[in-house]
Design a protein around this motif. Structure first.
Motif: not given
Length: 121
Positions: A4-30
């Motif tokens: 449960a804590s691993l899932l919470a860590l993944l849901k609360d931190w890793l996925i949002p942080l990963g989506s921010v990094i991918i968004s920045v990469w897409f913006a720079a590429s665009a």
């Protein structure tokens, strides 16, 4: 760490942080792609404008060299010269007292002859 804590860590931190990094990469590429497209469009625009300018200059040169245009320019120059002579005649008629009468008459005859020459050609 439980599941449960691993899932919470993944849901609360890793996925949002990963989506921010991918968004920045897409913006720079665009941004990079947009800048490249702007440079390409500027080159195309310069090329098109350059060829259009050359065609217009060529067509203008051809039109300006036709006998009708040359004759029209010569006629316009004659009319402008005749207009200048008429203005001088008007000035002499409106103010004849500034020169002696004999000289005034000679000037008027010379201007009339010049005007007749311009009109007759």
């Amino acid at each position: 760490m439980n599941e449960a804590s691993l899932l919470a860590l993944l849901k609360d931190w890793l996925i949002p942080l990963g989506s921010v990094i991918i968004s920045v990469w897409f913006a720079a590429s665009a941004k990079k792609d947009a800048d490249r497209a702007d440079r390409l469009l500027a080159q195309i625009k310069e090329s098109v404008e350059g060829s259009q300018r050359k065609m217009i200059e060529s067509a203008t040169g051809i039109l300006d060299s036709t006998p009708q245009v040359i004759e029209g320019k010569a006629s316009l120059a004659k009319l402008q010269a005749a207009n200048a002579v008429l203005e001088t005649i008007r000035a002499n008629i409106s103010n004849p007292g500034r020169v002696p009468a004999a000289e005034h008459e000679q000037q008027m005859l010379a201007l009339s002859a010049h005007l007749s020459m311009l009109i007759s050609k």
